[in-house]
Design a protein around this motif. Structure first.
Motif, PDB file in Angstrom:
ATOM      1  N   ASN A 105      -1.819   2.357   9.908  1.00 49.72           N
ATOM      2  CA  ASN A 105      -2.207   1.445   8.836  1.00 49.72           C
ATOM      3  C   ASN A 105      -3.556   1.861   8.242  1.00 49.72           C
ATOM      4  O   ASN A 105      -3.721   1.890   7.023  1.00 49.72           O
ATOM      5  CB  ASN A 105      -2.266   0.004   9.360  1.00 49.72           C
ATOM      6  N   LYS A 106      -4.518   2.202   9.106  1.00 48.33           N
ATOM      7  CA  LYS A 106      -5.828   2.581   8.590  1.00 48.33           C
ATOM      8  C   LYS A 106      -5.739   3.898   7.833  1.00 48.33           C
ATOM      9  O   LYS A 106      -6.415   4.101   6.825  1.00 48.33           O
ATOM     10  CB  LYS A 106      -6.828   2.648   9.747  1.00 48.33           C
ATOM     11  N   ASP A 149      -5.020  -6.027  -0.166  1.00 44.60           N
ATOM     12  CA  ASP A 149      -5.320  -5.559   1.189  1.00 44.60           C
ATOM     13  C   ASP A 149      -6.789  -5.914   1.487  1.00 44.60           C
ATOM     14  O   ASP A 149      -7.671  -5.660   0.656  1.00 44.60           O
ATOM     15  CB  ASP A 149      -5.116  -4.022   1.223  1.00 44.60           C
ATOM     16  N   SER A 150      -7.042  -6.518   2.648  1.00 47.69           N
ATOM     17  CA  SER A 150      -8.363  -7.122   2.884  1.00 47.69           C
ATOM     18  C   SER A 150      -9.498  -6.103   2.772  1.00 47.69           C
ATOM     19  O   SER A 150     -10.550  -6.407   2.193  1.00 47.69           O
ATOM     20  CB  SER A 150      -8.403  -7.809   4.242  1.00 47.69           C
ATOM     21  N   GLU A 151      -9.285  -4.889   3.278  1.00 44.61           N
ATOM     22  CA  GLU A 151     -10.348  -3.872   3.234  1.00 44.61           C
ATOM     23  C   GLU A 151     -10.650  -3.475   1.797  1.00 44.61           C
ATOM     24  O   GLU A 151     -11.802  -3.302   1.411  1.00 44.61           O
ATOM     25  CB  GLU A 151      -9.935  -2.606   4.017  1.00 44.61           C
ATOM     26  N   LYS A 156       0.805  -1.225   0.000  1.00 52.86           N
ATOM     27  CA  LYS A 156       0.000   0.000   0.000  1.00 52.86           C
ATOM     28  C   LYS A 156       0.836   1.272   0.000  1.00 52.86           C
ATOM     29  O   LYS A 156       0.403   2.320  -0.475  1.00 52.86           O
ATOM     30  CB  LYS A 156      -0.953  -0.009   1.193  1.00 52.86           C
ATOM     31  N   GLU A 160      -4.481   3.202   4.559  1.00 56.11           N
ATOM     32  CA  GLU A 160      -5.536   2.532   3.789  1.00 56.11           C
ATOM     33  C   GLU A 160      -6.594   3.513   3.279  1.00 56.11           C
ATOM     34  O   GLU A 160      -7.191   3.282   2.226  1.00 56.11           O
ATOM     35  CB  GLU A 160      -6.183   1.430   4.635  1.00 56.11           C
TER      36      GLU A 160
HETATM   37 MG    MG Z   1      -5.662  -3.950   5.543  1.00 53.44          MG
END
Ligand code: MG
Ligand code: NAD
Length: 385
Positions: A214-215, A147-149, A122, A218
Protein backbone atom coordinates in the motif's frame (compact mmCIF):
# COMPACT_ATOMS: atom_id res chain seq x y z
CA UNK A 1 -25.62 22.28 -3.05
CA UNK A 2 -22.88 20.10 -4.57
CA UNK A 3 -23.84 17.18 -6.83
CA UNK A 4 -21.79 14.04 -6.29
CA UNK A 5 -21.63 10.50 -7.62
CA UNK A 6 -19.84 7.67 -5.88
CA UNK A 7 -18.16 4.82 -7.76
CA UNK A 8 -17.99 1.99 -5.23
CA UNK A 9 -20.62 3.36 -2.84
CA UNK A 10 -20.94 0.07 -0.91
CA UNK A 11 -17.25 -0.11 0.00
CA UNK A 12 -15.43 1.31 2.99
CA UNK A 13 -14.68 4.69 1.33
CA UNK A 14 -18.14 4.81 -0.29
CA UNK A 15 -19.87 4.29 3.06
CA UNK A 16 -17.62 6.87 4.80
CA UNK A 17 -18.42 9.36 2.01
CA UNK A 18 -22.15 8.89 2.63
CA UNK A 19 -21.50 9.36 6.36
CA UNK A 20 -20.10 12.81 5.56
CA UNK A 21 -23.09 13.51 3.28
CA UNK A 22 -25.42 12.58 6.19
CA UNK A 23 -23.54 14.86 8.57
CA UNK A 24 -24.13 17.88 6.29
CA UNK A 25 -27.79 17.68 5.46
CA UNK A 26 -28.79 19.86 2.50
CA UNK A 27 -25.20 20.37 1.28
CA UNK A 28 -24.91 17.44 -1.13
CA UNK A 29 -27.18 15.85 -3.70
CA UNK A 30 -26.30 12.23 -4.53
CA UNK A 31 -26.64 11.87 -8.30
CA UNK A 32 -25.23 8.38 -8.84
CA UNK A 33 -24.23 5.27 -6.92
CA UNK A 34 -22.54 2.04 -7.98
CA UNK A 35 -21.53 -1.32 -6.57
CA UNK A 36 -20.02 -4.52 -7.83
CA UNK A 37 -22.41 -7.03 -6.24
CA UNK A 38 -23.54 -5.89 -2.76
CA UNK A 39 -27.13 -5.57 -3.88
CA UNK A 40 -28.72 -5.32 -0.41
CA UNK A 41 -26.67 -2.32 0.67
CA UNK A 42 -26.99 -0.69 -2.77
CA UNK A 43 -30.81 -0.93 -2.59
CA UNK A 44 -30.80 0.58 0.92
CA UNK A 45 -28.57 3.43 -0.25
CA UNK A 46 -30.80 4.10 -3.28
CA UNK A 47 -33.94 4.23 -1.16
CA UNK A 48 -32.28 6.64 1.27
CA UNK A 49 -30.47 8.97 -1.17
CA UNK A 50 -32.79 8.71 -4.21
CA UNK A 51 -30.02 9.07 -6.81
CA UNK A 52 -30.87 9.80 -10.44
CA UNK A 53 -28.83 6.83 -11.64
CA UNK A 54 -27.47 3.61 -10.17
CA UNK A 55 -25.48 0.71 -11.57
CA UNK A 56 -24.65 -2.80 -10.44
CA UNK A 57 -21.64 -4.30 -12.18
CA UNK A 58 -22.67 -7.90 -11.60
CA UNK A 59 -25.50 -8.10 -14.16
CA UNK A 60 -27.16 -11.09 -12.48
CA UNK A 61 -28.51 -8.63 -9.87
CA UNK A 62 -29.93 -6.17 -12.40
CA UNK A 63 -33.58 -7.32 -12.25
CA UNK A 64 -33.62 -7.48 -8.44
CA UNK A 65 -32.26 -3.94 -8.29
CA UNK A 66 -34.71 -2.67 -10.90
CA UNK A 67 -37.69 -4.27 -9.13
CA UNK A 68 -36.70 -2.82 -5.76
CA UNK A 69 -36.43 0.81 -6.88
CA UNK A 70 -38.93 3.49 -7.92
CA UNK A 71 -39.20 4.18 -11.68
CA UNK A 72 -37.59 7.62 -11.39
CA UNK A 73 -34.19 6.03 -10.71
CA UNK A 74 -32.37 4.99 -13.88
CA UNK A 75 -30.99 1.51 -13.29
CA UNK A 76 -27.95 0.28 -15.27
CA UNK A 77 -25.77 -2.80 -15.14
CA UNK A 78 -22.33 -3.97 -16.19
CA UNK A 79 -19.21 -1.90 -16.68
CA UNK A 80 -20.97 0.42 -19.16
CA UNK A 81 -23.22 1.56 -16.32
CA UNK A 82 -20.16 2.69 -14.35
CA UNK A 83 -19.30 5.14 -17.11
CA UNK A 84 -22.85 6.52 -17.03
CA UNK A 85 -22.65 7.12 -13.26
CA UNK A 86 -19.12 8.54 -13.40
CA UNK A 87 -19.88 11.00 -16.17
CA UNK A 88 -23.50 11.95 -15.40
CA UNK A 89 -23.95 15.52 -16.68
CA UNK A 90 -25.26 16.70 -13.29
CA UNK A 91 -22.10 15.65 -11.41
CA UNK A 92 -19.91 18.35 -9.89
CA UNK A 93 -17.65 15.74 -8.30
CA UNK A 94 -17.21 11.99 -8.81
CA UNK A 95 -15.73 10.03 -5.93
CA UNK A 96 -13.54 7.27 -7.40
CA UNK A 97 -13.76 4.63 -4.66
CA UNK A 98 -13.68 1.39 -6.62
CA UNK A 99 -10.85 -0.93 -5.64
CA UNK A 100 -8.28 -1.85 -8.29
CA UNK A 101 -7.84 -1.22 -11.98
CA UNK A 102 -11.61 -1.71 -12.57
CA UNK A 103 -11.98 1.99 -11.73
CA UNK A 104 -9.77 3.14 -14.61
CA UNK A 105 -12.23 3.56 -17.49
CA UNK A 106 -15.09 5.20 -15.55
CA UNK A 107 -12.66 7.67 -13.99
CA UNK A 108 -11.27 8.55 -17.41
CA UNK A 109 -14.84 8.99 -18.64
CA UNK A 110 -15.59 11.48 -15.83
CA UNK A 111 -12.36 13.40 -16.48
CA UNK A 112 -13.13 13.63 -20.20
CA UNK A 113 -16.48 15.18 -19.27
CA UNK A 114 -14.71 17.80 -17.16
CA UNK A 115 -15.93 16.45 -13.80
CA UNK A 116 -13.66 16.89 -10.77
CA UNK A 117 -12.50 13.67 -9.13
CA UNK A 118 -12.25 12.79 -5.44
CA UNK A 119 -9.59 10.12 -5.81
CA UNK A 120 -9.43 7.17 -3.43
CA UNK A 121 -8.83 4.54 -6.13
CA UNK A 122 -5.01 4.81 -6.07
CA UNK A 123 -4.48 1.81 -8.37
CA UNK A 124 -5.55 3.83 -11.40
CA UNK A 125 -2.78 6.38 -10.84
CA UNK A 126 -0.27 3.58 -10.30
CA UNK A 127 -1.36 1.99 -13.55
CA UNK A 128 -1.77 5.08 -15.72
CA UNK A 129 -0.56 8.12 -13.76
CA UNK A 130 1.02 9.87 -16.72
CA UNK A 131 -2.09 9.58 -18.89
CA UNK A 132 -4.59 10.41 -16.11
CA UNK A 133 -2.74 13.51 -14.90
CA UNK A 134 -2.28 14.83 -18.46
CA UNK A 135 -5.94 14.20 -19.22
CA UNK A 136 -7.01 15.99 -16.04
CA UNK A 137 -4.87 19.00 -16.94
CA UNK A 138 -6.23 19.08 -20.48
CA UNK A 139 -9.83 19.00 -19.22
CA UNK A 140 -9.19 21.44 -16.37
CA UNK A 141 -10.19 18.77 -13.85
CA UNK A 142 -8.98 18.70 -10.23
CA UNK A 143 -7.80 15.36 -8.86
CA UNK A 144 -8.56 15.84 -5.16
CA UNK A 145 -6.79 13.24 -3.01
CA UNK A 146 -8.96 11.24 -0.63
CA UNK A 147 -6.14 8.90 0.45
CA UNK A 148 -5.22 10.21 3.92
CA UNK A 149 -1.49 10.65 3.20
CA UNK A 150 -2.09 12.47 -0.06
CA UNK A 151 -4.81 14.58 1.42
CA UNK A 152 -2.32 15.50 4.16
CA UNK A 153 0.33 16.44 1.57
CA UNK A 154 -2.26 18.38 -0.43
CA UNK A 155 -3.07 20.42 2.68
CA UNK A 156 0.62 20.97 3.56
CA UNK A 157 1.46 22.04 -0.01
CA UNK A 158 -1.42 24.51 -0.26
CA UNK A 159 -0.07 27.86 -1.49
CA UNK A 160 3.56 26.69 -1.47
CA UNK A 161 5.95 27.16 -4.37
CA UNK A 162 6.91 23.77 -5.80
CA UNK A 163 10.56 24.86 -5.89
CA UNK A 164 10.60 25.17 -2.09
CA UNK A 165 9.73 21.49 -1.56
CA UNK A 166 12.71 19.31 -0.69
CA UNK A 167 10.97 16.04 0.12
CA UNK A 168 7.55 14.46 0.63
CA UNK A 169 7.44 12.12 3.64
CA UNK A 170 4.65 9.58 3.59
CA UNK A 171 3.85 8.13 6.98
CA UNK A 172 2.92 4.45 7.36
CA UNK A 173 1.33 2.74 10.34
CA UNK A 174 3.50 -0.32 9.62
CA UNK A 175 0.42 -2.56 9.53
CA UNK A 176 -0.33 -5.59 11.70
CA UNK A 177 3.14 -7.17 11.31
CA UNK A 178 5.34 -4.23 12.20
CA UNK A 179 6.68 -6.02 15.26
CA UNK A 180 6.39 -9.61 14.04
CA UNK A 181 9.84 -11.23 13.69
CA UNK A 182 10.83 -12.06 10.10
CA UNK A 183 11.00 -15.80 10.87
CA UNK A 184 7.26 -15.82 11.74
CA UNK A 185 6.12 -14.30 8.42
CA UNK A 186 5.83 -17.80 6.99
CA UNK A 187 2.89 -18.56 9.32
CA UNK A 188 0.79 -15.44 8.70
CA UNK A 189 -2.90 -16.23 8.17
CA UNK A 190 -5.49 -14.29 6.15
CA UNK A 191 -7.41 -13.39 9.33
CA UNK A 192 -4.24 -11.94 10.93
CA UNK A 193 -3.39 -9.97 7.79
CA UNK A 194 -6.90 -8.45 7.65
CA UNK A 195 -6.63 -7.20 11.24
CA UNK A 196 -5.27 -3.67 10.76
CA UNK A 197 -4.26 -1.93 14.00
CA UNK A 198 -5.46 1.58 13.05
CA UNK A 199 -7.82 1.57 10.07
CA UNK A 200 -10.91 -0.39 9.11
CA UNK A 201 -10.79 -0.82 5.32
CA UNK A 202 -11.69 -3.09 2.41
CA UNK A 203 -9.93 -6.46 2.16
CA UNK A 204 -7.54 -5.66 -0.68
CA UNK A 205 -6.10 -2.49 0.87
CA UNK A 206 -5.89 -4.25 4.26
CA UNK A 207 -3.62 -6.92 2.75
CA UNK A 208 -1.69 -4.20 0.90
CA UNK A 209 -1.14 -2.48 4.25
CA UNK A 210 0.08 -5.72 5.80
CA UNK A 211 2.66 -6.24 3.00
CA UNK A 212 3.35 -2.46 2.85
CA UNK A 213 2.62 -2.60 -0.88
CA UNK A 214 0.00 0.00 0.00
CA UNK A 215 2.77 2.45 0.88
CA UNK A 216 4.60 1.58 -2.33
CA UNK A 217 1.45 2.28 -4.35
CA UNK A 218 1.12 5.54 -2.41
CA UNK A 219 4.67 6.61 -3.34
CA UNK A 220 3.67 6.23 -7.00
CA UNK A 221 0.36 7.99 -6.34
CA UNK A 222 2.19 10.94 -4.69
CA UNK A 223 4.68 11.09 -7.57
CA UNK A 224 1.87 11.66 -10.05
CA UNK A 225 -0.40 13.83 -7.92
CA UNK A 226 2.31 16.30 -6.90
CA UNK A 227 4.82 15.86 -9.79
CA UNK A 228 7.67 15.16 -7.37
CA UNK A 229 10.47 12.74 -8.44
CA UNK A 230 10.16 9.38 -6.63
CA UNK A 231 13.61 9.75 -5.14
CA UNK A 232 12.33 12.84 -3.31
CA UNK A 233 9.51 10.83 -1.74
CA UNK A 234 10.33 8.82 1.36
CA UNK A 235 8.39 6.56 3.70
CA UNK A 236 8.59 6.69 7.47
CA UNK A 237 6.82 4.32 9.84
CA UNK A 238 4.71 6.14 12.42
CA UNK A 239 2.67 3.56 14.36
CA UNK A 240 0.29 6.06 16.05
CA UNK A 241 -1.10 7.22 12.66
CA UNK A 242 -1.65 10.75 13.95
CA UNK A 243 0.59 12.51 11.43
CA UNK A 244 -0.74 11.52 8.01
CA UNK A 245 2.26 12.83 6.06
CA UNK A 246 4.76 15.67 6.04
CA UNK A 247 6.50 18.03 3.66
CA UNK A 248 10.15 18.94 4.13
CA UNK A 249 10.97 22.39 2.75
CA UNK A 250 14.32 23.73 1.50
CA UNK A 251 14.52 26.26 4.36
CA UNK A 252 14.51 23.50 7.00
CA UNK A 253 10.81 23.81 7.88
CA UNK A 254 8.53 20.78 8.06
CA UNK A 255 4.75 20.87 7.78
CA UNK A 256 2.77 17.88 9.03
CA UNK A 257 -0.98 17.29 8.86
CA UNK A 258 -2.79 15.52 11.71
CA UNK A 259 -6.25 14.24 12.53
CA UNK A 260 -7.81 11.29 14.33
CA UNK A 261 -7.28 8.31 11.98
CA UNK A 262 -10.71 8.19 10.34
CA UNK A 263 -11.31 8.58 6.58
CA UNK A 264 -14.26 10.92 7.16
CA UNK A 265 -11.75 13.77 7.67
CA UNK A 266 -9.92 13.61 4.33
CA UNK A 267 -13.25 12.87 2.62
CA UNK A 268 -14.85 15.95 4.17
CA UNK A 269 -11.86 18.02 3.12
CA UNK A 270 -12.30 16.86 -0.49
CA UNK A 271 -16.09 17.27 -0.53
CA UNK A 272 -15.89 20.91 0.61
CA UNK A 273 -12.65 21.86 -1.12
CA UNK A 274 -11.57 24.71 -1.30
CA UNK A 275 -13.63 25.58 1.81
CA UNK A 276 -12.89 24.33 5.32
CA UNK A 277 -16.08 23.63 7.23
CA UNK A 278 -16.96 23.22 10.87
CA UNK A 279 -17.69 19.51 11.21
CA UNK A 280 -20.39 17.67 13.16
CA UNK A 281 -17.97 14.73 12.89
CA UNK A 282 -15.22 16.67 14.69
CA UNK A 283 -13.09 14.58 17.06
CA UNK A 284 -10.32 16.05 19.12
CA UNK A 285 -6.87 14.44 19.15
CA UNK A 286 -6.17 13.81 22.81
CA UNK A 287 -2.43 14.51 22.58
CA UNK A 288 -1.86 13.85 26.27
CA UNK A 289 -3.29 10.35 26.08
CA UNK A 290 -1.41 9.70 22.79
CA UNK A 291 1.68 10.63 24.85
CA UNK A 292 4.39 10.27 22.24
CA UNK A 293 4.70 10.04 18.50
CA UNK A 294 7.18 7.43 17.28
CA UNK A 295 9.02 7.05 14.00
CA UNK A 296 11.18 4.34 12.46
CA UNK A 297 12.63 3.25 9.14
CA UNK A 298 10.59 0.67 7.18
CA UNK A 299 12.19 -2.78 7.26
CA UNK A 300 12.73 -3.62 3.58
CA UNK A 301 13.66 -7.22 4.38
CA UNK A 302 10.31 -7.88 6.01
CA UNK A 303 8.38 -5.72 3.54
CA UNK A 304 10.01 -6.15 0.09
CA UNK A 305 6.82 -4.97 -1.66
CA UNK A 306 7.70 -1.38 -0.79
CA UNK A 307 10.99 -1.68 -2.67
CA UNK A 308 9.29 -3.41 -5.63
CA UNK A 309 7.02 -0.39 -6.03
CA UNK A 310 9.99 2.01 -6.06
CA UNK A 311 11.67 -0.23 -8.63
CA UNK A 312 8.55 -0.30 -10.82
CA UNK A 313 8.09 3.46 -10.89
CA UNK A 314 11.80 4.08 -11.54
CA UNK A 315 11.56 1.77 -14.58
CA UNK A 316 8.23 3.36 -15.56
CA UNK A 317 6.40 2.75 -18.88
CA UNK A 318 4.35 -0.48 -18.50
CA UNK A 319 6.10 -1.64 -15.30
CA UNK A 320 3.89 0.10 -12.70
CA UNK A 321 0.79 -1.36 -14.41
CA UNK A 322 2.44 -4.80 -14.21
CA UNK A 323 3.29 -4.29 -10.53
CA UNK A 324 -0.28 -3.23 -9.81
CA UNK A 325 -1.98 -6.07 -11.68
CA UNK A 326 0.42 -8.69 -10.28
CA UNK A 327 -0.30 -7.34 -6.82
CA UNK A 328 -4.09 -7.40 -7.29
CA UNK A 329 -3.88 -10.98 -8.51
CA UNK A 330 -1.53 -12.29 -5.79
CA UNK A 331 -3.56 -10.57 -3.06
CA UNK A 332 -6.64 -12.36 -4.41
CA UNK A 333 -4.79 -15.70 -4.32
CA UNK A 334 -3.70 -15.01 -0.73
CA UNK A 335 -7.26 -14.02 0.31
CA UNK A 336 -8.45 -17.34 -1.17
CA UNK A 337 -5.84 -19.18 0.91
CA UNK A 338 -4.14 -20.40 -2.28
CA UNK A 339 -0.70 -18.92 -1.51
CA UNK A 340 1.23 -17.82 1.58
CA UNK A 341 1.71 -14.22 2.68
CA UNK A 342 5.43 -14.47 1.85
CA UNK A 343 4.64 -15.67 -1.68
CA UNK A 344 3.09 -12.27 -2.54
CA UNK A 345 6.36 -10.34 -3.09
CA UNK A 346 8.11 -13.39 -4.60
CA UNK A 347 5.48 -13.81 -7.31
CA UNK A 348 5.25 -10.08 -8.06
CA UNK A 349 9.02 -9.84 -8.35
CA UNK A 350 9.11 -12.89 -10.65
CA UNK A 351 6.44 -11.37 -12.90
CA UNK A 352 8.28 -8.02 -13.03
CA UNK A 353 11.51 -9.83 -14.03
CA UNK A 354 9.72 -11.59 -16.88
CA UNK A 355 8.02 -8.46 -18.21
CA UNK A 356 9.15 -7.05 -21.54
CA UNK A 357 8.67 -3.31 -21.13
CA UNK A 358 6.75 -1.39 -23.72
CA UNK A 359 7.79 2.26 -23.96
CA UNK A 360 5.31 5.14 -23.69
CA UNK A 361 2.22 2.93 -23.58
CA UNK A 362 -1.27 4.24 -24.32
CA UNK A 363 -4.27 3.16 -22.28
CA UNK A 364 -4.97 0.03 -24.34
CA UNK A 365 -1.32 -1.04 -24.06
CA UNK A 366 -1.43 -0.52 -20.31
CA UNK A 367 -4.57 -2.64 -20.16
CA UNK A 368 -2.76 -5.37 -22.17
CA UNK A 369 0.19 -5.22 -19.73
CA UNK A 370 -2.33 -5.59 -16.89
CA UNK A 371 -3.90 -8.66 -18.51
CA UNK A 372 -0.46 -10.12 -19.25
CA UNK A 373 0.66 -9.68 -15.62
CA UNK A 374 -2.45 -11.42 -14.29
CA UNK A 375 -1.81 -14.39 -16.58
CA UNK A 376 1.84 -14.45 -15.55
CA UNK A 377 0.82 -14.58 -11.86
CA UNK A 378 -1.45 -17.51 -12.56
CA UNK A 379 1.32 -19.32 -14.43
CA UNK A 380 3.62 -18.86 -11.40
CA UNK A 381 0.85 -20.16 -9.19
CA UNK A 382 0.22 -23.22 -11.38
CA UNK A 383 3.92 -24.10 -11.17
CA UNK A 384 3.79 -23.81 -7.37
CA UNK A 385 0.93 -26.29 -6.82
MG1 MG B 1 -3.37 5.82 2.57
P1 NAD C 1 -13.84 -1.91 -0.61
O1 NAD C 1 -13.46 -3.27 -1.03
O2 NAD C 1 -14.39 -1.73 0.76
O3 NAD C 1 -14.91 -1.31 -1.63
C1 NAD C 1 -14.73 -1.35 -3.01
C2 NAD C 1 -15.95 -0.82 -3.73
O4 NAD C 1 -15.74 -1.00 -5.14
C3 NAD C 1 -17.25 -1.57 -3.42
O5 NAD C 1 -18.33 -0.69 -3.50
C4 NAD C 1 -17.35 -2.60 -4.54
O6 NAD C 1 -18.69 -2.94 -4.83
C5 NAD C 1 -16.73 -1.86 -5.71
N1 NAD C 1 -16.05 -2.75 -6.64
C6 NAD C 1 -15.19 -3.77 -6.33
N2 NAD C 1 -14.76 -4.37 -7.45
C7 NAD C 1 -15.36 -3.74 -8.48
C8 NAD C 1 -15.32 -3.90 -9.89
N3 NAD C 1 -14.59 -4.87 -10.48
N4 NAD C 1 -16.07 -3.06 -10.64
C9 NAD C 1 -16.81 -2.11 -10.08
N5 NAD C 1 -16.91 -1.91 -8.75
C10 NAD C 1 -16.17 -2.71 -7.96
O7 NAD C 1 -12.56 -0.98 -0.83
P2 NAD C 1 -12.17 0.35 -0.05
O8 NAD C 1 -11.41 0.01 1.16
O9 NAD C 1 -13.34 1.26 0.05
O10 NAD C 1 -11.10 0.97 -1.07
C11 NAD C 1 -11.51 1.60 -2.27
C12 NAD C 1 -10.30 2.33 -2.86
O11 NAD C 1 -9.91 3.38 -1.96
C13 NAD C 1 -9.06 1.45 -3.02
O12 NAD C 1 -8.36 1.84 -4.16
C14 NAD C 1 -8.23 1.76 -1.79
O13 NAD C 1 -6.86 1.57 -2.00
C15 NAD C 1 -8.56 3.24 -1.58
N6 NAD C 1 -8.41 3.70 -0.19
C16 NAD C 1 -9.15 3.13 0.78
C17 NAD C 1 -9.01 3.56 2.11
C18 NAD C 1 -9.85 2.99 3.21
O14 NAD C 1 -9.74 3.43 4.35
N7 NAD C 1 -10.70 2.01 2.97
C19 NAD C 1 -8.08 4.58 2.40
C20 NAD C 1 -7.36 5.13 1.36
C21 NAD C 1 -7.53 4.70 0.06
Amino acid sequence: MKNISILGSTGSIGVSTLKVVDAFSGEFRVIGLSAHSNIDLLIKQCIKYKPKIVTIVDETHYQTLKNALPHEIEVCAGTGGLNEVAAHPDNDLTIAAIVGSAGLYPTIEAIECGIDIGLANKEILVMAGSIITKLAKKNNVSLLPVDSEHNALFQCLNGEDKKSVRRLMLTASGGPFLNLPAEDFNKITVAQALEHPKWSMGKKISIDSATMMNKGLEVIEAHWLFSVPVDDISVIVHPESIIHSMVEFVDGSYLAQMNVPDMVFPIQHVLFHPERRQSPLFREIDFCSVGSLNFQKPDINKFPCLELAYEAVRIGHTMPAVLNAANEETVMLFLNDAIKFVDIPCIISGVMDQHKILLNPNIEELKQADVWARQAVNEHYTKMV
